[in-house]
Structures are given as structure tokens and as C-alpha cells.
Write a protein that holds these residues in place. Structure first.
Motif, short mmCIF file in Angstrom:
data_model
loop_
_atom_site.label_atom_id
_atom_site.label_comp_id
_atom_site.label_asym_id
_atom_site.label_seq_id
_atom_site.Cartn_x
_atom_site.Cartn_y
_atom_site.Cartn_z
N ILE A 217 0.86 -1.18 0.00
CA ILE A 217 0.00 0.00 0.00
C ILE A 217 0.89 1.23 0.00
CG2 ILE A 217 -0.22 0.06 2.54
CD1 ILE A 217 -3.21 0.89 2.00
N VAL A 218 0.52 2.22 -0.79
CA VAL A 218 1.31 3.45 -0.95
C VAL A 218 0.37 4.64 -0.89
CG1 VAL A 218 2.66 4.80 -2.61
CG2 VAL A 218 3.14 2.37 -2.32
N TYR A 219 0.74 5.63 -0.10
CA TYR A 219 0.03 6.91 -0.15
C TYR A 219 0.80 7.84 -1.08
CZ TYR A 219 -1.79 11.50 0.90
OH TYR A 219 -2.31 12.76 0.77
N ASP A 220 0.14 8.33 -2.12
CA ASP A 220 0.72 9.24 -3.10
C ASP A 220 0.32 10.66 -2.72
OD1 ASP A 220 1.48 10.71 -5.32
OD2 ASP A 220 0.10 9.72 -6.71
N ALA A 221 1.22 11.36 -2.03
CA ALA A 221 0.90 12.70 -1.54
C ALA A 221 0.68 13.68 -2.67
CB ALA A 221 2.01 13.20 -0.63
N GLN A 222 1.39 13.52 -3.77
CA GLN A 222 1.28 14.46 -4.88
C GLN A 222 -0.12 14.46 -5.48
OE1 GLN A 222 4.70 14.75 -7.58
NE2 GLN A 222 3.29 14.46 -9.29
N ARG A 225 -3.84 10.20 -3.09
CA ARG A 225 -4.55 8.95 -3.35
C ARG A 225 -3.80 7.80 -2.71
NH1 ARG A 225 -3.12 8.06 -9.85
NH2 ARG A 225 -0.86 8.23 -9.59
N VAL A 226 -4.53 6.71 -2.50
CA VAL A 226 -3.96 5.49 -1.92
C VAL A 226 -4.04 4.39 -2.98
CG1 VAL A 226 -4.20 3.73 -0.13
CG2 VAL A 226 -4.59 6.14 0.43
N LEU A 227 -2.91 3.74 -3.21
CA LEU A 227 -2.83 2.63 -4.16
C LEU A 227 -2.40 1.39 -3.41
CD1 LEU A 227 -0.92 4.53 -6.99
CD2 LEU A 227 -3.37 4.04 -6.93
N ALA A 228 -3.00 0.26 -3.74
CA ALA A 228 -2.67 -1.00 -3.08
C ALA A 228 -2.78 -2.13 -4.09
CB ALA A 228 -3.59 -1.26 -1.90
N HIS A 229 -2.04 -3.20 -3.84
CA HIS A 229 -2.23 -4.41 -4.65
C HIS A 229 -2.45 -5.61 -3.76
CE1 HIS A 229 1.78 -6.01 -3.91
NE2 HIS A 229 2.39 -4.99 -4.51
N GLU A 230 -3.06 -6.64 -4.34
CA GLU A 230 -3.35 -7.84 -3.57
C GLU A 230 -3.24 -9.07 -4.44
OE1 GLU A 230 -7.98 -8.38 -3.07
OE2 GLU A 230 -7.45 -6.25 -2.79
N HIS A 231 -2.97 -10.19 -3.76
CA HIS A 231 -2.89 -11.47 -4.44
C HIS A 231 -4.29 -11.96 -4.82
CE1 HIS A 231 1.26 -13.02 -2.88
NE2 HIS A 231 1.29 -11.74 -3.24
N GLY A 232 -4.44 -12.43 -6.05
CA GLY A 232 -5.60 -13.22 -6.42
C GLY A 232 -5.33 -14.68 -6.10
N PRO A 233 -6.26 -15.57 -6.45
CA PRO A 233 -5.98 -17.00 -6.28
C PRO A 233 -5.09 -17.46 -7.45
CG PRO A 233 -8.23 -16.66 -7.07
CD PRO A 233 -7.61 -15.30 -6.91
N ARG A 234 -5.59 -18.29 -8.35
CA ARG A 234 -4.84 -18.63 -9.56
C ARG A 234 -5.26 -17.65 -10.63
NH1 ARG A 234 -5.27 -24.66 -11.69
NH2 ARG A 234 -6.00 -23.77 -13.64
N ILE A 242 -7.61 2.79 -3.68
CA ILE A 242 -8.35 2.55 -2.44
C ILE A 242 -9.03 3.83 -1.99
CG2 ILE A 242 -8.19 1.79 -0.05
CD1 ILE A 242 -7.57 -0.39 -2.10
N GLU A 243 -10.34 3.74 -1.81
CA GLU A 243 -11.12 4.86 -1.31
C GLU A 243 -11.96 4.41 -0.13
OE1 GLU A 243 -13.10 6.08 -4.96
OE2 GLU A 243 -11.58 7.63 -5.24
N PRO A 244 -12.15 5.30 0.86
CA PRO A 244 -12.81 4.89 2.10
C PRO A 244 -14.23 4.40 1.88
CG PRO A 244 -12.54 7.29 1.99
CD PRO A 244 -11.74 6.72 0.89
N LEU A 319 1.49 5.23 -15.09
CA LEU A 319 0.11 5.70 -14.94
C LEU A 319 -0.06 7.06 -15.59
CD1 LEU A 319 -0.47 4.90 -11.14
CD2 LEU A 319 -1.12 3.49 -13.10
N ASP A 320 -1.26 7.29 -16.10
CA ASP A 320 -1.72 8.62 -16.50
C ASP A 320 -2.96 8.88 -15.69
OD1 ASP A 320 -2.47 10.99 -17.64
OD2 ASP A 320 -2.75 10.23 -19.66
N GLY A 321 -2.83 9.67 -14.63
CA GLY A 321 -3.93 9.76 -13.68
C GLY A 321 -4.13 8.41 -13.03
N ASN A 322 -5.35 7.88 -13.10
CA ASN A 322 -5.63 6.56 -12.55
C ASN A 322 -5.73 5.49 -13.63
OD1 ASN A 322 -5.74 7.53 -9.88
ND2 ASN A 322 -7.89 8.12 -10.13
#
Length: 371
Positions: A217-222, A225-234, A242-244, A319-322
Motif C-alpha cells: 500500500i502506498v500513499y501518493d501525496a502528490q 490517493r492510496v494505491l494497493a495491490h493484492e494477491h488473487g488465487p490462480r 483505495i477509497e474509504p 500511470l496517466d492519472g488513474n
């Protein structure tokens, strides 16, 4: 900090927006002989702290020397399978308070949790160790803990969690922390403006739900925004904005299938559930992530660098924006599983290799200028 040895030099070229960019780099060994290193934090004096999953916190001093003795006072971790000591993160006010945060698995095989503690650090060991959060409910087994930390500018922090592998239905429940991201004040109390605070049976720490195993998880102050990644199954590893209060869908929607090939869900999208910015099928097993804004590699500036375990490389995501514009594969010539990737205060890129004899590596510009 002095490097111990040089591993290799390489030049990587990739076309972006019609223009070829060549990046020449060399990879140096900072430290080796670490047992499954998991997380890296940079100290103001030029040193580093490194966690080892079997439960040790190690110190690399400002001269680049890995200290033989582990740091004393680390909370006892439950170590089994994927369980152990995870993140080390410095308080944003570390220069004044010497405070660090550690995430780890705690408990027993029959009843365990992801836990978060804070402590003050000195070379003599940790003091004032205080457990500030523990996932509820407890679970059995030793898989999918999450464990990454990001600090927000309002003096709160985000802690990523996992679904415990066998508890994936919990990820859709607001009465459980399992399969979520939580937001805490730095003393462990609950921010009053959390999206689920005051919501009946909902746990007030929840920030987002519907996650499988959030590994970075990373907070991008510029861009705030908050970006995160997660494992899928196969298949179905995800990069998410990430938004609240949002629900990221697991296991109601997924681009992956179960490990035996069976269907988890027939849906990749449903109303009210968030879509990933990017998904990887087959799985790459993303681990760490940094938003590169260093000065040593201008061609990589503003890119997400995502370390991987199964793919054995680092993915540079532009990235270009999101919107994801392009991906580039880096460092696969090493053939290593990478547990973490960080931008150093010197503008270099740092890597942790996931191995019984793991390394801290530093990526710096090569002798040949980029063309």
C-alpha cells in the motif's frame, strides 16, 4: 552506504508513447545472509532496518554493515507458513520520537491474528513496546495476513490485512477485520471519521473491505490517493485505487480461479463492487510496491515499481492519472523472488530477495548514460 559487491550491469529499453527510452543500471549487494527478509525502512543516519519473517529485526548501520545480533525487544511473532514478522515502518515524526511500527502474526496455529505494535528504537533494542491493534476474530492456519503500513497526512495510518485463505467469506462482512484495510490513529484508537464508525455492528477500524491478501500500500501525496495491490488465487492479482468505504469485491468477483481450477465466482464485475486499475492473469504474486520519485532514474519517475514473487521480477507500471498506460519487466535476469522494493533517500531503488539467504540489493545508474 558502501556496497559489498557488484552483481551485474544491464540496459533496459522500452517504448513509451512512441519514444524509446534506454535505462542503464547496475545492481549492488548491500547486505546478504538475511533469512527471508520481508520489509525495509531507511533511518535518518543512512542506516536501515530490515525484518526477517522468522521474527527478527536487523540493523544495517550507516556504513552499510549488517549487525550480527538481532535487535532486542521485538514482540514475539507466530512463525509458521506465511506467518511471522512483517512490516517495519518509521513514524513520520521519527526524527523526534524514534518511534517505529511493526506488523506481525501473533497467537498460535489454532488462534492467530495480524497484530500491529509501536515501539521506540535504539541500537540497544526496542523500548515502550505497545500492541495497538489486533485483528478480530482469531483464525486458524498460517496464511494471508497482509501486514503493510502506509501513513496518511492527517496523523492516521492504514494497515493492510488478508482473508486468512480459508476465511474468504469474512472479507464481505463489516463485523470482521479479515479481508480488509483498517485505518487507525497512531496510538491505535479509531478515527471518528472512519467510513464504518458508528455503523451498528460494523467494526469501526474498517477503511475498505472485499480484499484477499493486500501485500502493498502506498500513499501518493502528490495526487492525494492510496494505491494497493493484492494477491488473487490462480490469476486475478489486482492493483486498486483505495477509497474509504469501498468494497473491492473478493470473493464475489474475481478474475482468478481456485487452485484446483474450480470457479470461485462466475462474475468479474457486479454493481457496487470496485474494479481494479489493473489485474494480472496468470498471477505474478505482487509483494512490495514503491512510487518512484527519485532523481537517479529520470525515465522511471512517477512509475509504480511492484516487486513480485511468482514472476521473479519487478513490474514498472506507468500511470496517466488513474489509468494504466504501460508495463515494463525489470530485473528478471536475477531469477530471484522479490519480497519488497523501496525508493531510497539517495534516489536508488532497493530490493529484498525472498530466500533463506536473502539479500538487500541496490539499483543505481550504470556506467553508460541512458540514450
Amino acid at each position: 552506504m558502501k556496497s559489498k559487491s557488484m552483481l551485474l550491469t544491464a540496459t533496459v529499453a522500452m517504448a513509451f508513447a512512441g519514444a524509446a527510452q534506454a535505462v542503464d543500471y547496475q545492481i549492488e549487494t548491500v547486505a546478504e545472509g538475511l533469512e527471508f527478509p520481508w520489509s525495509l525502512a531507511f533511518l535518518p543516519d543512512g542506516g536501515m532496518l530490515v525484518t526477517e519473517r522468522p521474527g527478527r529485526l536487523r540493523h544495517i548501520n550507516a556504513q552499510g554493515e549488517l549487525q550480527d545480533a538481532a535487535i532486542e525487544g521485538v514482540p514475539e511473532a507466530f512463525v509458521s507458513g506465511q506467518a511471522g514478522l512483517f512490516e517495519v515502518a518509521l513514524d513520520p515524526d521519527y526524527a523526534n520520537n524514534k518511534r517505529i511500527f511493526l506488523s506481525y502474526a501473533c497467537g498460535t496455529l489454532e488462534a492467530n491474528h495480524t497484530c500491529l505494535s509501536s515501539a521506540t528504537f535504539s541500537e540497544a533494542g526496542l523500548q515502550d513496546v505497545d500492541e495497538i491493534f489486533r485483528v478480530q476474530p482469531a483464525k486458524t492456519g498460517s496464511a494471508h495476513y497482509g501486514g503493510r503500513v502506509a501513513f496518511l497526512p492527517d496523523n492516521t495510518l492504514l494497515l493492510t490485512l488478508g482473508d486468512g485463505f480459508d476465511y474468504r467469506e469474512e472479507a464481505q462482512k463489516t463485523s470482521s477485520h479479515i479481508g480488509s484495510i483498517v485505518r487507525l490513529n497512531r496510538d491505535g484508537s479509531v478515527p471518528e471519521d472512519n467510513p464504518f464508525a458508528g455503523g451498528g455492528d460494523a467494526l469501526p477500524e474498517l477503511y475498505s473491505i472485499g480484499h484477499r491478501n493486500v501485500q502493498a500500500i502506498v500513499y501518493d501525496a502528490q495526487n492525494d490517493r492510496v494505491l494497493a495491490h493484492e494477491h488473487g488465487p490462480r490469476g486475478g492479482d489486482e492493483l486498486n485505487l483505495i477509497e474509504p468505504g469501498n468494497n473491492y469485491g473478493w470473493p464475489k468477483i474475481t478474475f482468478g480461479v481456485d487452485y484446483n481450477g474450480s470457479t470461485i465466482s462466475p462474475y468479474t464485475s457486479l454493481p457496487g463492487l470496485e474494479q481494479p486499475m489493473l489485474q494480472w492473469t496468470p498471477s505474478i504474486a505482487p509483494s512490495g510496491m514503491t512510487l518512484y520519485r527519485g532523481e537517479q532514474f529520470p525515465a522511471w519517475k512517477d512509475s509504480l515499481m511492484i516487486s513480485t514473487l511468482a514472476a521473479r521480477n519487478v513490474r514498472r507500471v506507468e500511470l496517466d492519472g488513474n489509468e494504466v498506460m504501460a508495463q515494463e519487466t525489470l530485473f528478471d535476469e536475477l531469477g530471484s523472488r522479490f519480497r519488497d522494493v523501496r525508493t531510497g533517500p539517495d534516489g536508488a531503488l532497493y530490493l529484498l530477495t525472498d530466500a533463506a539467504a536473502g539479500q538487500v540489493l541496490r539499483v543505481v545508474p550504470g556506467a553508460v548514460s541512458a540514450q
